[in-house]
Enzyme design. Structure first.
Site, short mmCIF file in Angstrom:
data_model
loop_
_atom_site.label_atom_id
_atom_site.label_comp_id
_atom_site.label_asym_id
_atom_site.label_seq_id
_atom_site.Cartn_x
_atom_site.Cartn_y
_atom_site.Cartn_z
N ASP A 74 6.53 1.66 6.66
CA ASP A 74 5.17 1.16 6.43
C ASP A 74 4.48 1.97 5.34
O ASP A 74 3.77 2.91 5.64
CB ASP A 74 4.40 1.22 7.74
CG ASP A 74 3.06 0.50 7.70
OD1 ASP A 74 2.84 -0.28 6.76
OD2 ASP A 74 2.25 0.73 8.61
N HIS A 91 0.84 -1.21 0.00
CA HIS A 91 0.00 0.00 0.00
C HIS A 91 0.86 1.25 0.00
O HIS A 91 1.92 1.30 0.63
CB HIS A 91 -0.95 0.01 1.20
CG HIS A 91 -0.28 0.01 2.54
ND1 HIS A 91 0.03 1.17 3.21
CD2 HIS A 91 0.11 -1.00 3.35
CE1 HIS A 91 0.59 0.88 4.37
NE2 HIS A 91 0.66 -0.44 4.48
N HIS A 140 4.37 4.11 12.11
CA HIS A 140 3.34 4.98 12.68
C HIS A 140 3.87 5.93 13.75
O HIS A 140 3.08 6.60 14.41
CB HIS A 140 2.18 4.15 13.27
CG HIS A 140 1.39 3.40 12.24
ND1 HIS A 140 0.10 2.95 12.48
CD2 HIS A 140 1.67 3.02 10.98
CE1 HIS A 140 -0.35 2.32 11.41
NE2 HIS A 140 0.59 2.35 10.48
N ASP A 160 -0.58 4.31 0.76
CA ASP A 160 -1.10 5.28 1.73
C ASP A 160 -0.35 5.15 3.05
O ASP A 160 0.20 4.09 3.39
CB ASP A 160 -2.61 5.09 1.93
CG ASP A 160 -2.98 3.70 2.47
OD1 ASP A 160 -2.43 2.71 1.97
OD2 ASP A 160 -3.81 3.63 3.40
N GLU A 214 -5.02 1.10 2.68
CA GLU A 214 -4.86 0.00 3.62
C GLU A 214 -4.96 0.50 5.05
O GLU A 214 -5.48 -0.19 5.93
CB GLU A 214 -3.51 -0.69 3.41
CG GLU A 214 -3.34 -2.02 4.15
CD GLU A 214 -2.78 -1.89 5.55
OE1 GLU A 214 -2.79 -2.89 6.30
OE2 GLU A 214 -2.33 -0.79 5.93
N GLU A 215 -4.48 1.73 5.27
CA GLU A 215 -4.50 2.30 6.61
C GLU A 215 -5.88 2.83 6.99
O GLU A 215 -6.13 3.13 8.15
CB GLU A 215 -3.47 3.43 6.72
CG GLU A 215 -2.03 3.04 6.41
CD GLU A 215 -1.42 2.17 7.49
OE1 GLU A 215 -2.14 1.79 8.44
OE2 GLU A 215 -0.22 1.86 7.38
N GLU A 221 4.42 -6.10 4.31
CA GLU A 221 4.26 -5.39 5.58
C GLU A 221 5.52 -5.54 6.43
O GLU A 221 6.24 -6.53 6.33
CB GLU A 221 3.06 -5.95 6.36
CG GLU A 221 1.71 -5.58 5.79
CD GLU A 221 1.36 -4.11 6.01
OE1 GLU A 221 2.01 -3.45 6.84
OE2 GLU A 221 0.43 -3.63 5.34
#
Length: 374
Positions: free
Chosen positions: A103, A72, A347, A74, A133-134, A162
């Site tokens: 990520d 992903h 994150h 995003d 995805e997030e 991931e």
């Protein structure tokens, strides 16, 4: 841009807070077209969870194995307090800083770099890249799966990039994930003065009894590959600013993470039955984020593990820990495992990937592709 660091920087430099759209896909498109991939960029869905931009890229033929890489573009919102701009990729020492470095723009860049080195392969190589995805993920990988089925592009094996590594690159491969469901319970009452309780109906004690019954549930003891399922009360709300008023309603939210001995619909039904036993004035709503899945140890996990060991010397642990990922959808197509960078800074403020790891991950992905298409 077939160098992992160069492409990672270019991807990070484009802000792509979920749902990602536009320029970040254009950056990846240019890198893939240069390698002979055919691209399908599709925008799916309507508000509130859409529209979402996605990308499907494929190269090769149907003569031979079909291997897919999923990821992903995003990212989560960066938050305040970064040392430098989160979307200004900065190399400091051996670290590349920027939102998405781990990520998971770094992994996507490493895979594209690996694909550039494995050319003329027999069979088909496909990239499944979503911009959501997030977020809710309603029109992301699910829509890509529908497109793949419609175009007869169902892979034999799939690797999701991931960030699975914990202490060092290569120490963990995810072969499954627990399922997730959020449940909202609201109990209606009758507002009134605390001095005249007989004229009111207090919903709070009723909600407390419901939550007490739910808290007493032991779902299971876990399995060989999964930890025990757990139910957590994540919030209780009344919204009552007064000290002398009985509230008209009380609500709570539950989050359940469950293994493959459970399923989402059955868990929701169990909670609803408890609430309805206590009162007819309870409303239960739910959102199932994904069911638990397991790809039992076998050819795919062995293939990835062997590649990791050859490049790094590390023997990976097979695990199902952590949150959900889009592998929960892709497992409907074929066997799926997840493997990628170290997840310590995902994150977080000043998210960063080791340059050494970025290079090594590209080497591991290259080794995987060589094994697949040998």
């Amino acid at each position: 841009m077939t160098d992992a660091l160069t492409l990672a920087k270019a991807l990070i430099a484009v802000p792509s807070i979920t749902p990602a759209t536009g320029q970040v896909f254009a950056v990846l498109e240019r890198a893939l077209v240069a390698q002979g991939f055919t691209l399908d960029r599709l925008t799916c869905g309507q508000a509130p969870d859409g529209p979402v931009e996605n990308l499907l890229a494929t190269r090769g033929s149907d003569v031979g194995p079909h291997f897919a890489f999923a990821g992903h573009l995003d990212v989560v919102p960066p938050g305040d307090g970064w040392q430098t701009s989160p979307f200004d990729p900065q190399v400091r020492g051996d670290l590349l800083h920027g939102r998405g470095a781990v990520d998971m723009k770094g992994a996507i860049a490493s895979f594209v770099a690996a694909a550039s080195r494995v050319v003329g392969h027999k069979g088909r190589l496909t990239l499944v890249i979503t911009g959501d995805e997030e977020g809710p993920a309603t029109y992301g990988t699910v829509a890509l799966i529908e497109r793949m089925r419609a175009q007869n592009l169902v892979p034999d094996l799939c690797l999701v990039g991931e960030p699975t590594s914990a202490e060092r690159l290569g120490d963990t491969i995810k072969i499954g994930r627990r399922g997730s469901v959020n449940i909202w319970i609201e109990v209606a009452g009758t507002q009134g003065h605390v001095a005249y309780p007989h004229l009111a109906d207090n919903p709070i004690p009723v909600l407390v009894r419901i939550l007490s019954a739910i808290d007493a549930i032991v779902l299971d003891d876990g399995t060989d590959w999964f930890q025990p399922s757990n139910i957590e009360v994540t919030t209780i709300d009344v919204g009552n600013p007064a000290t002398n008023v009985i509230s008209a309603k009380a609500s709570a939210r539950l989050s359940i993470r469950f293994n493959d001995q459970q399923n989402g619909e059955a868990l929701v039904a169990r909670v609803r039955a408890i609430a309805e036993t206590e009162t007819a004035r309870a409303t239960v709503t739910a959102r199932i984020s994904g069911e638990a899945f397991l790809t039992p140890p076998g050819p795919l996990s062995t293939l990835v593990s062997d590649a990791v060991q050859q490049v790094t010397g590390v023997v990976p642990k097979l695990s199902t820990t952590g949150g959900t990922s889009d592998a929960r959808y892709l497992v409907a197509l074929c066997p799926v495992v997840e493997f990628g960078l170290c997840n310590a800074t995902m994150h977080k403020l000043d998210e960063a990937v080791s340059l050494t790891d970025l290079t090594a991950l590209a080497d591991i992905y290259e080794n995987i592709l060589e094994r697949v298409f040998a």
